[in-house]
Design a protein around this motif. Structure first.
Motif, short mmCIF file in Angstrom:
data_model
loop_
_atom_site.label_atom_id
_atom_site.label_comp_id
_atom_site.label_asym_id
_atom_site.label_seq_id
_atom_site.Cartn_x
_atom_site.Cartn_y
_atom_site.Cartn_z
N LEU A 1 0.74 -1.22 0.11
CA LEU A 1 -0.11 -0.10 -0.09
C LEU A 1 0.83 1.37 -0.01
O LEU A 1 0.39 2.33 -0.61
N ILE A 2 2.14 1.04 0.65
CA ILE A 2 2.89 2.44 0.77
C ILE A 2 3.57 2.69 -0.51
O ILE A 2 3.95 3.71 -1.07
N GLY A 3 3.54 1.51 -1.52
CA GLY A 3 4.13 1.70 -2.79
C GLY A 3 3.14 2.52 -3.96
O GLY A 3 3.86 2.59 -4.78
N ILE A 4 2.07 2.58 -3.43
CA ILE A 4 1.01 3.16 -4.39
C ILE A 4 1.24 4.61 -4.38
O ILE A 4 1.64 5.71 -3.48
N PRO A 5 1.55 5.30 -5.69
CA PRO A 5 1.99 6.65 -5.44
C PRO A 5 1.13 7.50 -4.92
O PRO A 5 -0.27 7.34 -4.99
N GLU A 6 1.36 8.66 -4.13
CA GLU A 6 0.68 9.65 -3.50
C GLU A 6 -0.28 9.06 -2.44
O GLU A 6 -1.30 9.27 -2.51
N TRP A 7 0.11 7.99 -1.79
CA TRP A 7 -0.70 7.32 -1.00
C TRP A 7 -1.13 8.03 0.11
O TRP A 7 -2.09 7.74 0.78
N VAL A 8 -0.27 8.89 0.55
CA VAL A 8 -0.80 9.90 1.85
C VAL A 8 -1.72 10.63 1.50
O VAL A 8 -2.57 11.16 2.56
N HIS A 9 -2.07 10.90 0.36
CA HIS A 9 -3.37 11.77 -0.23
C HIS A 9 -4.71 10.85 -0.56
O HIS A 9 -5.69 11.32 -0.91
N ASP A 10 -4.43 9.39 -0.75
CA ASP A 10 -5.48 8.55 -1.06
C ASP A 10 -6.21 8.03 0.16
O ASP A 10 -5.58 7.41 0.96
N SER A 11 -7.31 8.30 0.32
CA SER A 11 -8.48 8.22 1.36
C SER A 11 -8.59 6.48 1.42
O SER A 11 -8.55 5.90 2.40
N LEU B 1 3.92 11.99 6.92
CA LEU B 1 3.03 10.98 6.68
C LEU B 1 1.57 11.57 6.88
O LEU B 1 0.44 10.72 6.47
N LEU B 2 1.46 12.50 7.76
CA LEU B 2 0.21 12.99 7.97
C LEU B 2 -0.10 14.42 7.25
O LEU B 2 0.79 15.27 7.42
N VAL B 3 -0.99 14.46 6.45
CA VAL B 3 -0.96 15.70 5.36
C VAL B 3 -1.54 16.83 6.23
O VAL B 3 -1.77 17.64 5.69
N ARG B 4 -2.53 16.39 7.35
CA ARG B 4 -3.40 17.81 8.05
C ARG B 4 -2.99 17.29 9.50
O ARG B 4 -2.33 16.19 9.79
#
Length: 1671
Positions: free
Chosen positions: A140-150, A211-214
């Protein structure tokens, strides 16, 4: 398969799905990576998401151990991304605008699959779910832009939630996120490492590289917890948090931003914003989470770990402070803290409401987790409001339980481990089970809304398939058997290989009976056994040596060598437009590095070593040689033949052969056991063979044979080691004789310390209980055995060693058996043994020494109670009570003998070793000895009372008390007096300067506490067995006074004594006079600690019953009669009665009250007693006691001590006064009879009242002297106190003293009070305050009687010498006396003549006093002095001087409204003097001039400038300070006097003399302002309209020629009567009824004019009154 292949080529979903599940494409890792990934991608592309997820559920576990093989596949990752976005269609997006439908069906199914993998890790042969967690995290962490993917964050949150309660899985989560933050991509973007982590702290309210965008993510709480925990730990490890706290603590004025900037600069972290520190991020997550979310308690725990962080201790500091308040300064931060408090309150409310909900099922058990979580949240809520948590000196164990001190301790220690109470296991398990049910439904084809677990399956086919499956599995047994039939049949058992032929030796009978031949035969086999054992040990030693060499050589196998290499880099320049730049050639790059090189020499050594090791290993792995097996078989055969032959001879009773075989068997036994060595013991087959052979031979030829038992013991003790272990099991002492048995038992003691194991083995063979029942030894043998046990214990216990514990326990068991055998035959002997052991044992081994005492105690209490060392004190006491009341094993004589023996023993021990008491000598046995002594004393009390029932109770109590006290004397009583003479000489010499030897040292206080507790329990038990009497408590009090109430007894002794004696039921004590005197004796000594103890006892006693009983006995005896007045005499002196020398009951009652008063006053000063509510209750109750019985001398001693000891401020009316002090003052008032409700009086009541008032005055003076600041700051307190003195004095005097005696007693009391004004001990400030208070009291108070006013005025005139204080007091006193008018009950007695007669004024130079009085308007004092002066024997010249002084004073007088009464009185005296002097020829001229001066002054006072004169005409007239009536009197008197002076030097003294105005001969010397014309003119003045009648009468009187100068006093009397009605002037109006017009002035003295006037005998500065005035 052809159809499947075609379907795959055509990309049919069913074919692709079948290929994944049925072929190697889904079961082989290489083939799946080559073909299966494409199938998955194609299924997803065609929208068959459920089929793809179903296949992934079976395939992905293959990659758990090596996830890199699949994660690096782009097509596979693309397929996963499409599955994650499968729910995000236009329809779902449109629906989400109305209602959220996140997560969708496909995302939920994917989450269910992941949870299934984590929970069912055992299906994949995994030790935990950590591998599954690691795989899915990396994917799951290998998915691009995963930190923004709910969707990705939802799956990560699910993984974190399922891993949170499993440590292995949680570690994988933390490790996975940590690797992400440390990865190169995150490093380059500023999101990895400490610097990367802290770099985003400056980015505002969000963390772009975190790792947290908010700031918070409440929709993914578990993911947020994991990330914040990791980032918080990095913040802590960087030192930022620690240094920030130190900086804030070191510089309190620095703001948070400034401190953070300085710390970041010092650490080289760059600029950092405070808004994204971990404490704020955790707090924001708390605020955003719902109150009912299961992650909220955990998040709160992490927040409080930072919120309650302490500043690390600095050098030289021992306390850690808190600076958390600095983080919440400012409007925003304080509001933020308020939000956190509100959220915690909401969470508490939610959990409490859930706790209050009743379960639907009555049998349902409430959830304990919910209660624990609620308790935790309540504690957290209290943390936010508890200020003590932020103090540096907070002591956590002392905090109340609701603050959860244990949790706070973990927080203060920086423990980040989640608490079990914060994790709702039930909720998390329900969430997991919900997902698992979803996955099971999908696998079984029951997924709602989905097509099937496999594609292209219709619902009708699914239903049919389900029904068929159910029908097939109706019979599980048939299904299992049918399944087993599908397998191949089992193979038969392998054949057993043939055994190698082993022959047994052929023995003849002569060999068996020939010892040498038998041993020679056996030695051949045993020698081979020993040799092979040695060879095996040699091989093992060789292997160990090879391993050691290998470990030494291995580190030298590789060495590092510095190496250089040249790298040629090809030049490939890019095109610039259409031109191709030329290359100048390849670049040569020199690289220097360290290369690991193999050491060939060491490598060869290692290979050789391993080859040798393998050779030795193979040698050891070979089976044992055939000869060894032959030897073992032969040995067993020989032993079997020997044993069988011995048994056969035993049956045949062949004694000769039996003896030979017995000898051969023993020789063979000893030969076999002597084979034991390190080699044979290390080789298991040899050891097993030797052990088994020895067991068989020993059991047959040694065990049970009397003749060899002593030898066995000797050989075991001599050989020891393993040989002894083989010999000892065959020792059987029970078959020996009694003497041999005792000898063998005694011999083992000396070897126990050397060979404890073998001693234990031999000692365990002594079955004492069986031997006693079978051998029936006599008493001396039993005593010898007891002494042997005691000697063994005495020798072994002083040398404790763990190896001796088993031996000691055996001796303990044996002693217990001997004690129980024919009990109580050996009871005394065992007790002496225990005393001897206890006195010589300073170290205990495993509790054996103290256990011996409990064995004795439990033997006595068998069947009743059981004592153990771990019982608490209450349990001990209750068990002892139960034993004493129900025991039957000890008779009265036995108990008495035991008590006497123990008393004598311990007293002698104390005399011999009494420097520090017995506790150091018996330190290990204090508890059991205390229990045993208490057991004996309790039993003695019960048996003695039962045996001597009906005897004299007092004698019986004395006897029991003496016995019990002697039992405990050696332990609890100090040693002194005659007992010191019995001590050894060295002890007497060492302590020659010490009066008392204390029973214990400070270090033994804990042990003494146990001993004294048992002593106290015995006393309480004795008291309880004598209902209705308190004699035991009286004896205890007497014992305490004689033993402990001494200065030599130190505090460490008194603390223990007081603690336990105070627990006795002292409320049962009915103290006698002797007891009360003992109380007083202790209290009157300087023993502060004893005072507190005695005070604690006193307040428990019901003194009302004690005193009432004494008074009733006094009344019944009719010994005395209560006086009914304070001054009545006691008709009968106190004396001893004739009944046995007993005291007079009246004297007893008096002494009881006196002692109790002394006790109450003294103990009220003790701080510990003052805090007790019982003291206040007793003081309130004491208000009703007969305190009048206290005599004056005793009262004086009590009051004097009280004045010297108390804080003088207690007498002041301060609001913070202790109620105890108030009650004591009230008690002293009662004892002195100084209350208005007193009805009974002592002959010394007047003296006691004077003493009390003097004491109160002394306290007031001391308070003012010691607390000058209080006097200056709060003078009103002293004023109120003095006012209270005077008011209480007046009330008491009037209510309790007869009228004819109020003068004498009032004089005494007022003298004491006025000492505040005139006393030398009073400061000037206090005198001012006291004077003001007295004046205020005289002026403002309502006085019901002049009983105190008269003596107070008389005393003030004599004692107060300072004019500034004396004149105001006299002025106020005179005003108070006469403004009341006639006093009720004193009609006609309070007159000016009487008052003046009791006053005292200076005879010489009174002008200073009079001038000051006139200046301050105190004209009543001047008037009183004038009257007093006229009482003296003065001549006409003195009268002229007095008139001169008064006239001169009038000229300087500035009158006002308050002085009007005094002014009229002065005028009356001046007119009287004028009337006397006009008849004297020698004074006529002077008198005429004074009269002219008087008329001028009267005219001046009579002026009315407000209505007359030029200024009055224009409205500027000044108002006169005198009233209209007084002005009229002045004008009338002036006019009349003016008319009576027709010419200079002539007075009109007779009606026939010329009247100037009437006769038409105007006076040339008169005052123009005081003419008859002016007087008549007043009739038309509106100001005098209200005085028309008096004005008319005055004009008529003045116009009447019959009135001459002597009638001026009549005129004044009429004017006063008509105009002024003040009671002070009432005596002036008497002349109207007694004096006729034109009568001569009164010539009689004042005494004859006023018959009620009297002179006190003690007036000072007063001359005797003359009979007539001298002219």
């Amino acid at each position: 398969m052809h159809v499947v292949k075609r379907g795959i080529m055509d990309k049919k979903p069913i074919a692709l799905f079948s290929a994944l599940l049925l072929t190697t494409w889904g079961h082989s890792l290489p083939e799946f990576c080559e073909h299966g990934v494409e199938c998955i991608h194609e299924l997803v592309s065609q929208g068959r998401y459920e089929a793809a997820i179903s296949a992934l559920g079976h395939i992905t576990p293959l990659f758990f151990s090596q996830p890199e093989d699949i994660i690096t596949s782009t097509r596979f990752m693309l397929a996963i991304q499409k599955c994650l976005t499968a729910d995000q269609t236009y329809i779902t997006m449109a629906k989400s605008l109305v209602a959220s439908n996140f997560p969708g069906k496909i995302l939920s199914l994917l989450a269910a699959m992941i949870v299934y993998h984590i929970r069912n890790y055992s299906r994949y042969n995994l030790s935990s779910g950590g591998s599954a967690v690691r795989f899915w995290l990396q994917l799951l962490i290998g998915i691009p832009e995963w930190v923004h993917d709910s969707s990705v964050l939802f799956l990560l949150d699910t993984i974190c939630q399922q891993s949170f309660t499993h440590p292995a899985c949680w570690q994988e989560v933390i490790r996975g996120f940590s690797e992400v933050m440390k990865s190169s991509e995150c490093q380059q973007s500023g999101g990895g490492g400490v610097i990367g982590l802290l770099s985003w702290l400056t980015a505002g309210t969000t963390a772009p590289h975190s790792l947290l965008v908010r700031p918070s993510a409440p929709q993914f709480p578990w993911f947020t917890v994991a990330v914040l925990m990791l980032e918080t730990q990095q913040e802590l490890s960087s030192g930022l948090w620690k240094n920030l706290l130190i900086e804030l603590f070191a510089k309190p004025q620095t703001t948070l931003e400034e401190a953070l900037k300085k710390v970041s600069d010092d650490l080289g972290l760059g600029p950092i914003s405070s808004s994204l520190l971990s404490i704020y991020r955790w707090g924001q997550q708390v605020v955003d989470l719902p109150a009912d979310h299961p992650a909220l308690p955990v998040t709160l725990q992490m927040y409080f770990t930072l919120h309650l962080a302490r500043v690390p201790p600095q050098p030289g500091q021992y306390e850690c402070s808190s600076v958390v308040s600095r983080f919440y300064q400012g409007l925003l931060n304080s509001a933020f803290l308020g939000k956190i408090k509100k959220k915690v309150a909401s969470a508490v409310e939610h959990h409490e409401s859930c706790s209050r909900q009743e379960p639907e099922d009555e049998e349902e058990i409430p959830d304990p987790q919910l209660a624990e979580t609620t308790k935790l949240l309540l504690g957290m809520q209290a943390w936010l409001d508890e200020s003590r948590l932020y103090e540096p000196s907070v002591y956590l164990p002392a905090l109340p339980p609701h603050l959860l001190p244990q949790k706070l301790m973990q927080i203060f220690q920086g423990n980040w481990e989640p608490w079990p109470e914060a994790v709702n296991q039930k909720t998390m398990e329900e969430s997991a089970q919900k997902l698992l049910r979803l996955w099971e439904q999908h696998r079984n084809g029951r997924s709602s809304g989905s097509s099937s677990g496999s594609p292209s399956v219709s619902p009708e086919h699914r239903q049919k398939h389900s029904s068929l499956r159910n029908s097939k599995h109706n019979d599980p047994k048939q299904s299992i058997l049918k399944r087993l039939d599908t397998y191949e049949p089992p193979q038969p058992l392998p054949p057993i290989p043939p055994r190698s032929p082993l022959h047994t030796p052929c023995l003849q009978d002569k060999t068996l009976v020939d010892q040498e031949a038998l041993i020679y035969l056996v030695r051949r086999f045993t020698e081979f056994l020993v040799e092979h054992s040695q060879a095996v040990n040699l091989w093992l030693s060789e292997m160990c040596a090879l391993d050691c060499v290998y470990r030494e050589v291995l580190p030298q196998l590789w060495t590092n060598a510095d190496t250089k290499a040249i790298l040629n880099a090809e030049c490939k320049p890019p095109k610039v437009g259409r031109q191709q730049p030329k290359c100048s050639g390849e670049a040569s790059i020199v690289i220097e590095f360290s290369e690991a090189r193999l050491n060939e020499r060491e490598n060869a050594r290692i290979e050789q070593n391993r080859e040798q090791y393998e050779a030795v290993y193979q040698r050891c792995q070979k089976p044992p040689p055939l000869q060894l097996c032959q030897a073992a078989v032969s040995l067993e055969a020989i032993i079997t033949i020997l044993v069988n032959g011995f048994r056969k001879a035993s049956v045949e009773h062949d004694q000769e052969k039996l003896a030979l075989l017995l000898t051969s068997g023993r020789e063979l036994f000893y030969h076999i056991i002597q084979l034991t060595s390190d080699d044979t013991s290390f080789y298991p087959p040899a050891k097993q063979l030797i052990t088994s052979c020895a067991e068989v031979l020993g059991q047959e030829f040694l065990r049970g044979h009397k003749d060899c038992q002593e030898g066995v013991v000797a050989q075991v003790l001599e050989w020891g080691g393993e040989l002894g272990g083989l010999l000892a099991p065959h020792f059987t002492p029970a078959i020996t004789t009694t003497r041999t048995f005792l000898t063998l038992y005694s011999s083992l003691c000396t070897h126990a310390s050397v060979a404890p194991d073998h001693t234990f083995m031999l000692l365990s063979k002594f079955d004492i209980e069986s031997w006693l029942s079978n051998a029936h030894p006599n008493g001396s043998d039993q005593t010898e055995l007891i002494n042997a046990v005691g000697a063994a214990l005495s020798s072994l216990l002083p040398r404790p060693h763990p190896s001796l514990l088993m031996v000691l326990e055996l001796y303990r068991v044996h002693l217990r058996i001997l004690l129980n055998y024919k009990f109580p035959e050996h009871y005394t002997e065992v007790l002496n043994v225990l005393l001897h052991i206890s006195s010589n044992t300073q170290e205990d081994c495993g509790g054996v020494s103290s256990g011996l005492w409990y064995d004795l105690i439990n033997t006595l209490s068998v069947g009743l109670v059981h004592f153990t060392p771990d019982m608490d004190r209450r349990a001990f006491i209750q068990a002892i009570r139960d034993f004493a009341q129900h025991q039957t094993r000890l008779s009265q004589s036995m108990v008495e003998d035991t008590l006497k023996m123990l008393s004598s023993y311990f007293v002698n021990q104390r005399l011999e070793f009494g420097l520090y008491g017995l506790y150091p000598k018996y330190q290990l046995h204090i508890q059991p000895i205390a229990v045993f002594l208490s057991l004996v004393s309790h039993t003695y009390i019960v048996t003695t009372f039962h045996t001597n029932w009906g005897a004299s109770q007092d004698e019986l109590i004395q006897e029991v008390w003496a016995a019990v006290e002697s039992l405990w004397t050696g332990w609890v009583a100090p040693l002194g007096g005659r007992d010191r003479l019995s001590c050894p000489a060295w002890l007497r010499h060492l302590t020659r300067d010490i009066r008392l030897l204390l029973p214990w040292a400070p270090s033994d206080a804990t042990s003494a506490d146990m001993m004294f507790a048992m002593f106290s329990a015995s006393l309480e038990f004795m008291h309880e067995h004598l209902p209705g009497t308190s004699r035991v408590l009286s004896l205890t009090l007497e014992y305490y006074s004689a033993t402990y109430a001494m200065r030599e007894v130190k505090s460490h002794v008194l603390v223990v004594v007081h603690t336990h004696l105070a627990a006795l039921p002292w409320h049962h004590l009915h103290p006698s006079l002797q007891d009360t005197l003992i109380f007083s004796k202790v209290v009157e000594q300087y023993l502060p600690e004893c005072h507190s103890f005695i005070g604690g006892l006193l307040i428990q006693i019901s003194w009302s019953k004690v005193l009432q009983a004494a008074l009733n006995y006094h009344t019944a005896a009719n010994c005395t009669q209560l006086p009914d007045s304070p001054h009545s005499k006691v008709s009968k002196q106190h004396e001893n009665s004739t009944h046995g020398g007993s005291l007079d009951p009246a004297l007893v009652a008096s002494k009881l009250h006196t002692c109790l008063l002394n006790l109450l006053v003294r103990i009220s000063m003790e701080p510990s007693v003052r805090q007790s509510a019982l003291l206040q209750t007793l003081l309130l109750e004491a208000d009703m006691f007969s305190w009048w019985l206290v005599d004056g001398d005793s009262f004086q001693r009590v009051v004097n001590w009280w004045v010297m000891s108390c804080d003088p401020r207690i007498v002041l009316t301060l609001p913070e006064r202790n109620p105890v002090d108030i009650a004591i003052i009230q008690l002293l008032h009662r004892a002195a009879g100084y209350t208005s409700d007193a009805t009974s009086f002592h002959q010394d009541t007047a003296a006691k009242r004077g003493l009390l008032v003097r004491a109160l005055v002394r306290l007031t003076t001391s308070a003012a002297a010691r607390h000058k600041a209080l006097l200056s700051a709060k003078p009103q307190v002293f004023t109120a106190t003095i006012l209270g003195f005077l008011t209480h004095m007046e009330k008491t005097l009037i209510a309790t003293v007869p009228k004819d005696q109020q003068w004498s007693e009032g004089g005494v009391l007022s003298t004491e009070v006025l000492a505040l004004v005139s006393g030398g001990a009073s400061s000037a400030a206090l005198q001012e305050v006291a004077s003001s208070a007295v004046v205020t009291w005289l002026s403002d108070e309502h006085h019901p009687s002049p009983g105190l006013l008269l003596p107070l005025l008389s005393t003030a005139s004599r004692t107060v010498l300072h004019l500034n204080h004396r004149n105001p007091i006299l002025q106020a006193g005179l005003n108070a006396l006469f403004k009341h008018g006639d006093w009720y009950g004193w009609e006609g007695e309070v007159t000016w003549s009487r008052v003046v007669s009791v006053l005292s004024f200076p005879l010489t130079n009174p002008s200073a006093m009079l001038s000051l009085a006139a200046e301050e308007g105190q004209l009543l004092v001047v008037y009183a002095h004038t009257c007093w002066r006229r009482l003296q024997s003065i001549s006409c010249a003195d009268n002229l001087l007095l008139l001169t002084f008064l006239c001169d004073m009038l000229e300087t007088l500035i009158p006002n409204a308050e002085m009007e009464i005094g002014l009229i009185l002065l005028l009356s005296e001046i007119l009287k003097i004028l009337s006397l002097l006009v008849h004297e020829k020698g004074t006529i001229e002077s008198t005429w001039h004074h009269c002219q001066t008087l008329t001028s002054q009267l005219a001046l006072w009579a002026e009315d400038r407000e209505t007359t004169g030029i200024l009055a005409a224009i409205g500027l007239g000044r108002q006169s300070p005198l009233s209209v009536g007084v002005r009229l009197i002045c004008r009338t008197l002036g006019t009349f006097l003016n008319l009576q002076m027709p010419r200079e030097g002539v007075f009109r003294t007779h009606p026939l003399h010329t009247h100037s105005d009437i006769d038409g001969s105007p006076s040339n010397v008169g005052n123009e302002a005081c003419t008859l014309e002016h007087l008549r003119g007043l009739c038309s003045n509106t100001t005098y309209a209200g005085l028309a009648h008096p004005l008319t009468q005055a004009i008529q009187f003045v116009e009447d020629p019959a009135h001459c100068l002597p009638d001026v006093h009549v005129l004044l009397a009429r004017l006063v009567a008509d105009i002024l009605s003040d009671p002070v002037l009432h005596h002036l109006t008497h002349l109207l009824s007694t004096t006729a017009p034109s009568a001569p002035p009164p010539s009689l003295p004042l005494q004859e004019q006023h018959p009620h006037m009297y002179l006190p005998s003690n007036t000072s500065a007063s001359a005797p009154l003359p009979s007539t005035y001298e002219c």
